[in-house]
Design an enzyme around this catalytic site. Structure first.
Site, mmCIF file in Angstrom:
data_model
loop_
_atom_site.group_PDB
_atom_site.id
_atom_site.type_symbol
_atom_site.label_atom_id
_atom_site.label_comp_id
_atom_site.label_asym_id
_atom_site.label_seq_id
_atom_site.Cartn_x
_atom_site.Cartn_y
_atom_site.Cartn_z
ATOM 1 N N HIS A 227 3.080 7.011 5.592
ATOM 2 C CA HIS A 227 2.722 6.562 4.245
ATOM 3 C C HIS A 227 1.378 7.171 3.846
ATOM 4 C CE1 HIS A 227 1.621 4.041 0.874
ATOM 5 N NE2 HIS A 227 2.902 3.756 0.759
ATOM 6 N N GLY B 226 0.784 2.452 -6.785
ATOM 7 C CA GLY B 226 -0.079 1.332 -7.140
ATOM 8 C C GLY B 226 -0.897 1.545 -8.404
ATOM 9 N N GLU C 83 6.872 10.127 -2.460
ATOM 10 C CA GLU C 83 5.919 9.245 -3.128
ATOM 11 C C GLU C 83 4.722 10.055 -3.620
ATOM 12 O OE1 GLU C 83 6.440 4.932 -1.802
ATOM 13 O OE2 GLU C 83 5.087 5.845 -0.364
ATOM 14 N N SER D 231 5.086 3.011 -8.115
ATOM 15 C CA SER D 231 5.169 2.165 -9.305
ATOM 16 C C SER D 231 6.588 1.974 -9.820
ATOM 17 C CB SER D 231 4.246 2.692 -10.421
ATOM 18 O OG SER D 231 2.892 2.702 -9.980
ATOM 19 N N LYS E 158 2.993 -3.854 2.470
ATOM 20 C CA LYS E 158 1.624 -3.420 2.815
ATOM 21 C C LYS E 158 0.884 -4.570 3.516
ATOM 22 C CE LYS E 158 1.991 -0.035 -0.825
ATOM 23 N NZ LYS E 158 1.361 0.827 -1.820
ATOM 24 N N GLU F 121 -1.089 5.950 2.483
ATOM 25 C CA GLU F 121 -2.244 5.109 2.817
ATOM 26 C C GLU F 121 -2.627 5.271 4.288
ATOM 27 O OE1 GLU F 121 -0.636 1.491 1.139
ATOM 28 O OE2 GLU F 121 -0.818 2.395 -0.853
#
Ligand code: PGA
Length: 248
Positions: free
Chosen positions: A94, A169, A163, A208, A10, A96
């Site tokens: 992703h 996270g 994911e 995680s 990241k 994010e």
């Protein structure tokens, strides 16, 4: 199928972090033939990481790319640039990026097509939010993202990363049963679309993953590796996951 353990750094990593990558590269030598190991650092470090680890099987990749090869797109990086810097892969879609930059499936697919044009392996991320899981929509969301984000054509250069957004996270992981259900669903979608070639596409779990849970998650059917964020920043943690993936 050999596991792939890919670290997603990241927006973390300066020149001082290259020693961690060198330690991972040593571990990748020990895992050679048993598991494939990759780090996707920020674009600023791709070339230096490649140089710092050049006599090792460590794969280096980018975290995102623009669909175009070049042009007036301030701040963007093309897949050709990642390749030129020594990268062999790129993450696209992703969560994010989908959240922070409003990236939808059609853009993710265009990025994956661009990565193919440049000769990169593409890790395409999909996964449901917590609200979608609570609404019982997980498998529908995963199907929609898979259909919309994955390009047509030979999928041998594609890796899927499942994911669950709520597990990224947060320290929370999906249960092994939930992971198995999602991965089996993704596998079925891939074989329905790509026939036999769909059974050769790796499906990574991300969210995680850490040394304590890696062995159990990696043993789940149709889990072909992991996309690891936080636990990829320290070589010792990341290598413990690599060892779990190597059957060690
Ligand atoms: P995490 O991130 O391992 O820190 O949950 C995974 C990812 O976002 O790829």
């Amino acid at each position: 199928m050999r596991h792939l353990i890919a670290g997603n750094w990241k927006m973390n990593g300066l020149a001082t972090s290259l020693s961690e990558a060198q330690a991972v590269a040593e571990g990748a030598k020990a895992a050679e033939g048993k598991a494939d190991v990759m780090i996707c650092p920020p674009a600023t470090l791709i070339e230096r990481m490649r140089r710092a680890t050049q006599n090792s099987p460590l794969l280096v990749g980018g975290q995102d790319c623009h669909p175009k090869a070049s042009g007036a797109h301030t701040g963007d990086v093309s897949p050709e640039m990642i390749k030129d810097a020594g990268g062999s892969a790129v993450i696209v879609g992703h969560s994010e990026r989908r959240t922070d930059h409003g990236e939808a499936d059609d853009l993710v697919r265009a990025k994956a097509e661009a990565a193919r044009r440049a000769g990169l392996t593409t890790i395409i991320c999909i996964g449901e939010t917590e609200a979608e899981r609570d609404a019982g929509e997980t498998l529908n969301v995963v199907s929609r993202q898979l259909a919309g984000s994955v390009p047509d054509g030979d999928p041998s250069d594609i890796v899927i990363a499942y994911e669950p957004v709520w597990a990224i996270g947060t320290g929370r992981t999906a249960s092994e049963g939930d992971i198995q259900e999602a991965h089996a669903h993704i596998r079925a979608g891939l074989t329905a679309r790509f026939s036999a070639a769909g059974s050769g596409v790796r499906i990574l779990y991300g969210g995680s993953m850490k040394p304590e849970n890696a062995a159990a998650i990696l043993a789940v059917a149709d889990v072909n590796g992991g996309l690891v964020g936080g636990a990829s920043l320290k070589a010792a943690d990341f290598l413990a996951i690599v060892e779990a993936a190597s059957g060690g």
